[in-house]
Write an enzyme that holds these catalytic residues in place. Structure first.
Site, PDB file in Angstrom:
ATOM      1  N   HIS A  71       0.810  -1.217   0.000  1.00 48.57           N
ATOM      2  CA  HIS A  71       0.000   0.000   0.000  1.00 48.57           C
ATOM      3  C   HIS A  71       0.849   1.276   0.000  1.00 48.57           C
ATOM      4  O   HIS A  71       0.316   2.370  -0.130  1.00 48.57           O
ATOM      5  CB  HIS A  71      -1.058  -0.028   1.117  1.00 48.57           C
ATOM      6  CG  HIS A  71      -0.573   0.344   2.492  1.00 48.57           C
ATOM      7  ND1 HIS A  71      -0.345  -0.579   3.479  1.00 48.57           N
ATOM      8  CD2 HIS A  71      -0.291   1.530   3.048  1.00 48.57           C
ATOM      9  CE1 HIS A  71       0.055   0.034   4.575  1.00 48.57           C
ATOM     10  NE2 HIS A  71       0.092   1.323   4.352  1.00 48.57           N
ATOM     11  N   ASP A 102       0.228  -7.465   1.586  1.00 45.34           N
ATOM     12  CA  ASP A 102       0.610  -6.058   1.735  1.00 45.34           C
ATOM     13  C   ASP A 102       2.124  -5.882   1.808  1.00 45.34           C
ATOM     14  O   ASP A 102       2.642  -5.119   2.613  1.00 45.34           O
ATOM     15  CB  ASP A 102      -0.067  -5.440   2.967  1.00 45.34           C
ATOM     16  CG  ASP A 102       0.018  -3.912   2.959  1.00 45.34           C
ATOM     17  OD1 ASP A 102       0.327  -3.340   1.892  1.00 45.34           O
ATOM     18  OD2 ASP A 102      -0.211  -3.295   4.018  1.00 45.34           O
ATOM     19  N   GLY A 186       2.777   6.706   7.608  1.00 49.62           N
ATOM     20  CA  GLY A 186       4.153   7.044   7.225  1.00 49.62           C
ATOM     21  C   GLY A 186       5.133   5.991   7.706  1.00 49.62           C
ATOM     22  O   GLY A 186       6.184   5.777   7.120  1.00 49.62           O
ATOM     23  N   ASN A 187       4.788   5.312   8.825  1.00 50.64           N
ATOM     24  CA  ASN A 187       5.598   4.183   9.291  1.00 50.64           C
ATOM     25  C   ASN A 187       5.383   2.974   8.386  1.00 50.64           C
ATOM     26  O   ASN A 187       6.161   2.016   8.432  1.00 50.64           O
ATOM     27  CB  ASN A 187       5.203   3.766  10.720  1.00 50.64           C
ATOM     28  CG  ASN A 187       5.990   4.500  11.781  1.00 50.64           C
ATOM     29  OD1 ASN A 187       5.458   5.407  12.416  1.00 50.64           O
ATOM     30  ND2 ASN A 187       7.238   4.119  11.971  1.00 50.64           N
ATOM     31  N   SER A 188       4.340   2.989   7.597  1.00 51.84           N
ATOM     32  CA  SER A 188       3.981   1.850   6.756  1.00 51.84           C
ATOM     33  C   SER A 188       5.168   1.378   5.925  1.00 51.84           C
ATOM     34  O   SER A 188       5.814   2.182   5.259  1.00 51.84           O
ATOM     35  CB  SER A 188       2.846   2.229   5.814  1.00 51.84           C
ATOM     36  OG  SER A 188       1.637   2.233   6.500  1.00 51.84           O
ATOM     37  N   GLY A 232      11.209 -15.366  -2.863  1.00 52.36           N
ATOM     38  CA  GLY A 232      11.538 -15.794  -4.220  1.00 52.36           C
ATOM     39  C   GLY A 232      10.583 -15.185  -5.230  1.00 52.36           C
ATOM     40  O   GLY A 232      10.987 -14.742  -6.308  1.00 52.36           O
TER      41      GLY A 232
END
Lengths: 595, 368
Positions: A71, A102, A186-188, A232
């Site tokens: 995201h 995600d 923002g930490n995402s 992989g």
């Protein structure tokens, strides 16, 4: 006034005791500061080109690969800008992504050739326990215009947590780590470290409810072990899909006891159904983890890529059985819709509302349906095939092959002699690919590419009971000697577990003990779909599976072992053939004649 | 001399606080053992809810081997069958035995004959001193219903910011508990957390986590826990004497008595909370949008002293527009006695501003 004195004395005694303790505290603090200083240069501030929006990432290799959230890169498009803690801004390109998990892998482009990036080690998130300490680093609220990461410190509040998908089935956090370590927008995509400075997760989401989209004391990080399963796939530029068992389960609490997770529905086309799993069977364990609630089940299924094989233990009545199950996909339809006209697989450059590739990183991006970035798929495939070449050069032996040896069939008392000939028979100007297999006194001849495909598919599963060992031999020889020439498709897959059966063909007590990690390539030749498994350690071809249809079918499984050199080329001298979970036979090769 | 001495004292205290802060840093040792131990003494509760932002789940604390559960006295208990998930995944149903609204707690009992559950005990707890400001704590709960069955509770760590009276007031924020509370720096009071455990780092029970609490005037949330030994006044009906008597109870005495079936029911005291006194009687609130016209003023009341007169139309209270009687009452409720507020009102075609100093409610009504 005098009556205060003893109190003061007591206070001073207490104070001095308190001061006597800090050496340990100071050491811990110093250790923590050192760890933060060590990992800080590996934290990446990810921005969309132009600085609009972004998140965080973490470098995991010295050639610039970095993990972040799907995201985070979804809005940036395939190229982005990446700031490191020293204030230097790099161009970055999307490598691969896992939309359901995600997770995205990006690559920072070095400023000059041979530049080494600092990187963090990945830890083992299965060792993380609730009550452990954790350090989150990142760019909350995109505060750091000089790219210096923000550090937050806190407790692991829970492990093996399940958080359902957030919108359209994507962003499902399975088996994730819950933290009270403060993470904010923002930490995402940023790293969650243990106190050793190893990455144990990628921060991505929180429980917010009424308090708005800011830290509410409940954040979640995707466990690094889940990401390792997909590494992989990510490196190969795939738009990876997660697994499903093809069955629905429900946990019942009979008599208010410990939960039993039972199958309520199972798809006919699910591999689990072909392996014998039925409605009402109780799932005891999945991939060696015990199942006693719906969340457990979703956690365990959710960490695997589509197509992986994992052991599953079920019980029915008094019997308990372990089976090895191929997992279906979670995201895309298994059965292709033939009513729709075929569309050009190339998507238009720069999807509507999304930015196309821009800047110097654009030359490392190739759009193709089913891939996050086809450029890296081609790269990884070429790397693997190049590494395989150390097993010998087969390009000079593209003529007729003759294999001789012994085979003991499943029901036979004695082994028989066999001769297999793989050749292209000249018919006028063209060549007719043919395999002739003679077992004992009986010889079969198979035309590998007959004209009428529809009628012939079942007849081509020769010899009978092998699922198609004869075409498998031809496709194998072709791939070894001619490579991609003549293939309609050749794609680098991810990393997958491979389970060579014991050489005596006995059924192992625990399939998990047979597991070998392999690198995968899938290829299509005519309507033969083949999945090749190369050992991760030495790129030896450990075996392959051959299918004649896309789905709802067991492949012919061929396991190679007893590799020996034949005039400078490494060749397997044992081929174990399995079909529909049954051992067909083992070919022991005594001589190879390659032209 | 005295002054110097005081300073010495303060300095010593300061050193002391620094010392504690330093040992808190040392609290980096893992608490995984404690976490597992506390988790076994907790249950996940499922009851009624799921509407109006009210969760249908909660947290509880095992206080006996037989399955007595201490939890918050909230809406999820208003159902005959409360579902309980133990730490090992076993499920039971539970019933409410007794509630204490003043402490905002209730005691439940698992509906089955069992006698083997790990639990918290309260021996000697009543006389233990309260934890102090700056003490290091762990909070355990099933906030957001993250855990089901045998999945462990969420654990968070923080410090006690202050030990102080929780004084919720209607109009500003209505707290279900009024008494001494631990205020926490960790965001522990999320949905479903109420009834969870607050412990020290050894896993010893300090308090019961409170509910979600938000100040409507500042839009901020507060996270609190009720200390197990904090006492509140409760009212009981003395049938023989024919009057109510006041007793003191704490969570410790509540649990100890309730476990042996000896906790006598109390009546919820009506909290006298009319806000501060102004002395204005408004016109009859006939329709929902009746404007706040002054009907009468009590003699010598703050409003009378401020110069208001009958037939004045109140427009603003401290700059906040009050177009209806309802708005006026809500606005004025937020002030405490002793506060000076600016009232702007219309008299004829004049706009007048006046300062009105609110007082405590008079004992007997001054005028009707």
């Amino acid at each position: 006034m005098r009556r205060y004195l003893p109190a003061v004395a007591a206070l001073f005694v207490f104070t001095s005791l308190a001061v006597a303790q800090p050496p340990m505290a100071l050491k811990q603090e110093a250790d923590r500061v050192a760890v933060i200083a060590r990992v800080k240069p590996t934290v990446v501030a990810v921005f969309a080109r132009g600085g609009q929006g972004g998140g965080t990432g973490v470098l995991i290799s010295d050639d610039g690969y970095a993990l972040t959230n799907f995201h985070v890169v979804a809005p940036t498009g395939p190229t982005m800008q990446c700031g490191l803690a020293d204030g230097v801004l790099y161009d970055g390109v999307l490598v691969g992504w896992d939309k359901i998990g995600d997770v995205a892998l990006i690559k920072l482009l070095p400023k000059k050739q041979g530049q080494k990036f600092p990187f963090s080690q990945m830890g083992n998130s299965d060792l993380v326990r609730e009550g452990d300490w954790s350090i989150a680093m990142g760019n909350p609220f995109l505060l750091a215009t000089d790219f210096t990461p923000t550090v937050t410190f806190g407790l692991v509040s829970g492990v093996h947590r399940y958080q359902p998908p957030a919108g359209s089935g994507l962003l499902e956090y399975t088996d994730c780590i819950q933290i009270d370590t403060s993470i904010n927008p923002g930490n995402s995509g940023g790293p969650l470290f243990n106190l050793k400075g190893e990455v144990i997760g990628i921060n991505g989401r929180g429980s917010f409810d009424k308090r708005g989209r800011i830290n509410s004391g409940v954040g979640y990080a995707i466990s690094i072990n889940q990401i390792k399963n997909f590494m992989g796939h990510l490196r190969a530029g795939l738009d990876s899909d997660h697994a499903s068992l093809g069955a629905l389960v429900r946990t019942e609490a009979e008599g208010f006891g410990i939960g039993k997770t039972n199958v309520t529905t199972i798809l006919d086309e699910a591999d689990a159904a072909r392996r014998g799993l039925q409605v009402d069977d109780q799932i005891v364990s999945f991939a060696d983890r015990l199942i006693s609630s719906d969340n457990h089940y979703k956690n365990v299924v959710g960490i695997f890529p589509r197509g992986w094989r994992v052991p599953l233990v079920y019980s029915r009545g008094d019997t308990r059985k372990e089976i090895l199950v191929r997992l279906m996909g979670a995201q895309r339809k298994e059965i292709p819709d033939t009513t729709k006209p075929k569309v050009d697989p190339k998507p238009p450059k720069g999807l509507p509302g999304k930015k196309g590739p821009q800047g110097p990183a654009a030359k490392f991006y190739v759009a193709r349906a089913g891939f996050a970035n086809y450029y890296f798929n081609k790269l990884e495939k070429e790397n693997l095939l190049a590494a395989f070449k150390k097993n010998g050069d087969f390009s000079t032996v593209g003529g007729d092959w003759k294999l001789e040896g012994k085979i003991r069939l499943l029901k036979a008392n004695f082994p028989s002699d066999f001769v297999a000939e793989i050749k292209d028979i000249k018919v006028g100007a063209s060549e007719k690919p043919t395999v002739i297999l003679k077992i004992g006194a009986f010889a079969d001849t198979l035309d590998i590419f007959p004209g009428d495909k529809e009628v012939e598919i079942s007849k081509r599963r020769m010899p009978k009971g092998s699922g198609g060992f004869m075409p498998a031999l031809y496709v194998w020889k072709h791939f070894l000697t001619k490579g991609e020439v003549g293939l309609s498709e050749c794609i680098r897959g991810g990393t997958e577990p491979f389970y060579p059966p014991p050489t005596d063909n006995s059924v192992p007590k625990e399939w998990a003990k047979q597991r070998v990690d392999t690198e995968v390539i899938t290829s299509t030749m005519g309507n033969y779909k083949t999945k090749w498994f190369y050992a991760k350690t030495d790129q030896k071809l450990l075996g392959f599976e051959l299918r004649m249809q896309e789905y709802n079918e067991d492949p012919c499984e061929v396991y190679f072992s007893d590799y020996r050199a034949v005039s400078g080329r490494q060749l397997p001298h044992r081929m174990q053939v399995y079909y529909e979970g049954v051992h067909y036979g083992t070919f022991t090769i005594t001589s190879y004649n390659l032209k | 001399m005295t002054r110097i001495f005081t300073y010495t004292c303060k300095f010593a205290l300061a050193c002391c606080v620094i010392g504690i802060a330093a040992t808190n840093v040392a609290a980096q040792a893992p608490v995984t053992g404690v976490v597992g131990d506390v988790n076994k003494r907790m249950v996940k509760l499922f009851g009624i809810g799921g509407f109006k932002n009210l969760p249908s789940y909660g947290s509880g604390i095992l206080v006996s081997a037989k399955g007595h559960i201490l939890t918050v006295n909230n809406h999820i208990l208003n159902t005959p069958g409360i579902l309980v998930h133990l730490y090992d995944g076993r499920q039971y149903q539970a019933k409410v035995l007794v509630r204490e609204p003043e402490l905002d707690v209730a005691l439940l009992k698992i509906d089955e004959e069992i006698n083997f559950l790990p639990h918290f005990t309260f021996e000697g707890a009543a006389t233990k001193p309260l934890a102090e400001n700056g003490d290091w704590i762990l909070a355990f709960s099933n906030q957001f219903k993250i855990a089901l069955r045998d999945e462990p509770m969420s654990v968070q760590r923080g410090v006690i910011m202050s030990v102080a009276d929780l004084r919720g007031r209607r109009g500003v924020f209505d707290a279900p508990y009024a008494g001494e509370a631990y205020f926490l720096d960790v965001i522990a009071c999320n949905p479903g957390a109420a009834g969870g455990v607050l412990t020290n780092r050894k896993g010893e029970l300090l308090g019961v986590l409170g509910r979600e609490l938000k100040s409507t005037s500042t839009n901020t949330w507060v996270n609190y826990a009720v200390p197990i030994q904090a006492t509140v006044e409760v009212q009981r009906l003395d049938v023989k004497a024919g009057k109510t008597v006041t007793n003191k109870e704490s969570i410790v005495t509540f649990v100890q008595k309730a476990l042996v079936g000896k906790y006598e029911a109390t009546v919820k005291a009506k909290r006298e909370d009319k806000g501060a006194y102004h002395g204005i009687t408004l016109v009859v609130n006939a329709v929902s949008s009746t404007p706040p016209y002054v009907e009468e003023l009590a003699q010598g009341s703050p409003a009378a002293l401020a110069g208001l007169q009958p037939d004045d139309l109140i427009l603003y209270v401290d700059g906040e527009s009050v177009p209806t009687i309802k708005n006026f009452r809500e606005a004025i409720k937020a002030y405490e006695p002793g506060r000076e507020v600016t009232i702007q009102f219309q008299r004829g075609n004049q706009l007048i501003s006046a300062k009105m100093k609110l007082t405590a409610q008079p004992k007997a009504p001054v005028s009707k």
